[in-house]
Design a protein around this motif. Structure first.
Motif, mmCIF file in Angstrom:
data_model
loop_
_atom_site.group_PDB
_atom_site.id
_atom_site.type_symbol
_atom_site.label_atom_id
_atom_site.label_comp_id
_atom_site.label_asym_id
_atom_site.label_seq_id
_atom_site.Cartn_x
_atom_site.Cartn_y
_atom_site.Cartn_z
ATOM 1 N N LYS A 194 -5.822 -7.111 5.715
ATOM 2 C CA LYS A 194 -6.217 -5.826 5.161
ATOM 3 C C LYS A 194 -5.786 -5.739 3.704
ATOM 4 C CE LYS A 194 -5.792 -3.738 9.729
ATOM 5 N NZ LYS A 194 -5.065 -2.790 10.585
ATOM 6 N N GLU A 195 -6.537 -4.983 2.921
ATOM 7 C CA GLU A 195 -6.320 -4.943 1.476
ATOM 8 C C GLU A 195 -4.915 -4.498 1.122
ATOM 9 O OE1 GLU A 195 -8.184 -5.952 -1.106
ATOM 10 O OE2 GLU A 195 -9.483 -6.832 0.422
ATOM 11 N N TYR A 196 -4.394 -3.462 1.794
ATOM 12 C CA TYR A 196 -3.085 -2.941 1.417
ATOM 13 C C TYR A 196 -1.967 -3.943 1.722
ATOM 14 C CZ TYR A 196 -1.681 -1.873 6.248
ATOM 15 O OH TYR A 196 -1.311 -1.969 7.566
ATOM 16 N N SER A 243 -8.342 1.263 10.883
ATOM 17 C CA SER A 243 -9.410 1.368 9.900
ATOM 18 C C SER A 243 -9.255 2.650 9.092
ATOM 19 C CB SER A 243 -10.770 1.367 10.618
ATOM 20 O OG SER A 243 -11.817 1.519 9.694
ATOM 21 N N GLY A 244 -9.363 2.544 7.790
ATOM 22 C CA GLY A 244 -9.187 3.692 6.914
ATOM 23 C C GLY A 244 -7.773 3.816 6.372
ATOM 24 N N TYR A 245 -6.853 2.963 6.868
ATOM 25 C CA TYR A 245 -5.476 2.970 6.372
ATOM 26 C C TYR A 245 -5.437 2.211 5.050
ATOM 27 C CZ TYR A 245 -0.348 2.846 6.595
ATOM 28 O OH TYR A 245 0.990 3.009 6.346
ATOM 29 N N THR A 246 -5.591 2.950 3.971
ATOM 30 C CA THR A 246 -5.739 2.364 2.643
ATOM 31 C C THR A 246 -4.383 2.180 1.963
ATOM 32 O OG1 THR A 246 -5.963 4.556 1.651
ATOM 33 C CG2 THR A 246 -7.995 3.456 2.400
ATOM 34 N N MET A 247 -4.444 1.716 0.731
ATOM 35 C CA MET A 247 -3.236 1.538 -0.070
ATOM 36 C C MET A 247 -2.519 2.874 -0.270
ATOM 37 S SD MET A 247 -1.433 -0.759 -1.486
ATOM 38 C CE MET A 247 0.202 -0.399 -2.122
ATOM 39 N N GLN A 248 -3.282 3.931 -0.486
ATOM 40 C CA GLN A 248 -2.688 5.258 -0.675
ATOM 41 C C GLN A 248 -1.964 5.712 0.593
ATOM 42 O OE1 GLN A 248 -5.793 4.445 -1.598
ATOM 43 N NE2 GLN A 248 -5.458 4.477 -3.819
#
Length: 234
Positions: A2-4, A114-119
């Motif tokens: 995942k990106e984060y 899903s939707g757990y972003t860096m922010q």
């Protein structure tokens, strides 16, 4: 990945974690030096110090297993450096997951899903960090004064039964906290507690029968391992 997690496992997080560990290691040696100096002032013998070090080393092994398991649980969600730093210093799995979930919920997403972003990740990090900083801040600025007032109170009542009652009440409160929770919840928690208690009694009986006093250093660790095994089997 995942990106984060690319950021969570980035070199800068490792650098910060290693700096933190370096500070802790320095503190360890400072406190050891202070403890040895104080032991000398109190005329504590080298053999007594050696016995304490051996006992403390043995009894910290089993609790460390729980920390490693917690680390393996947290790493896929929060990355290795931050999870490692949290659990090595102040955190516990129950608190870390709860705080991380709160941070994710505030962003309207599920932790690590899903939707757990860096922010969202940063919000979890802030929640975990700020939440555990309260008692550290209290200790840093107020504990010395609190300890002085407590010492004065106990000294004032030195010849009364107040000190004994106070210390007994504190110990009973601590024991009750850890005993009543599994009694109420039941299941694997209760099985672990009862199994640990039974094996502790068996070991104590065995020591009295055989005279193997050295086994006392391992009593806590063995009881905890048996309790963990019972919980896993259940």
């Amino acid at each position: 990945m995942k990106e984060y997690l690319k950021v969570a496992n980035s070199p800068i997080f490792y650098i910060i974690t290693f700096i933190l560990f370096a500070i802790i290691i320095v503190q360890v040696f400072v406190f050891i030096r202070m403890a040895l100096k104080r032991a000398k002032q109190l005329n504590i013998t080298h053999s007594q110090i050696k016995s304490v070090v051996k006992t403390a080393s043995v009894t910290t092994v089993v609790p460390s297993i729980a920390t490693v398991i917690a680390l393996l649980t947290l790493v896929p969600i929060m990355g290795l450096p931050f999870s490692w730093a949290r659990l090595s210093v102040i955190g516990s799995l129950s608190y870390e997951l709860a705080a991380a979930n709160m941070g994710a919920d505030a962003m309207g997403v599920a932790l690590g899903q899903s939707g757990y972003t860096m922010q969202a990740f940063l919000n979890s990090v802030w929640t975990m960090t700020i939440g555990s900083s309260v008692m550290i801040t209290f200790t840093l600025f107020f504990f010395k004064k609190y300890k002085q007032q407590l010492s004065k109170s106990m000294e004032k009542n030195r010849n009364s039964n107040w000190n004994k009652i106070f210390i007994s009440a504190v110990l009973l409160g601590v024991y009750a906290k850890f005993i009543l929770e599994p009694v109420v919840s039941g299941g694997s928690a209760l099985a672990a507690m009862l199994t640990s208690a039974v094996f502790a009694l068996i070991i104590e009986w065995f020591i009295k029968k055989t005279g193997f006093r050295w086994l006392q250093d391992f009593s806590l660790s063995i009881s905890m391992i048996c309790g963990m095994a019972a919980a896993c089997l259940l």
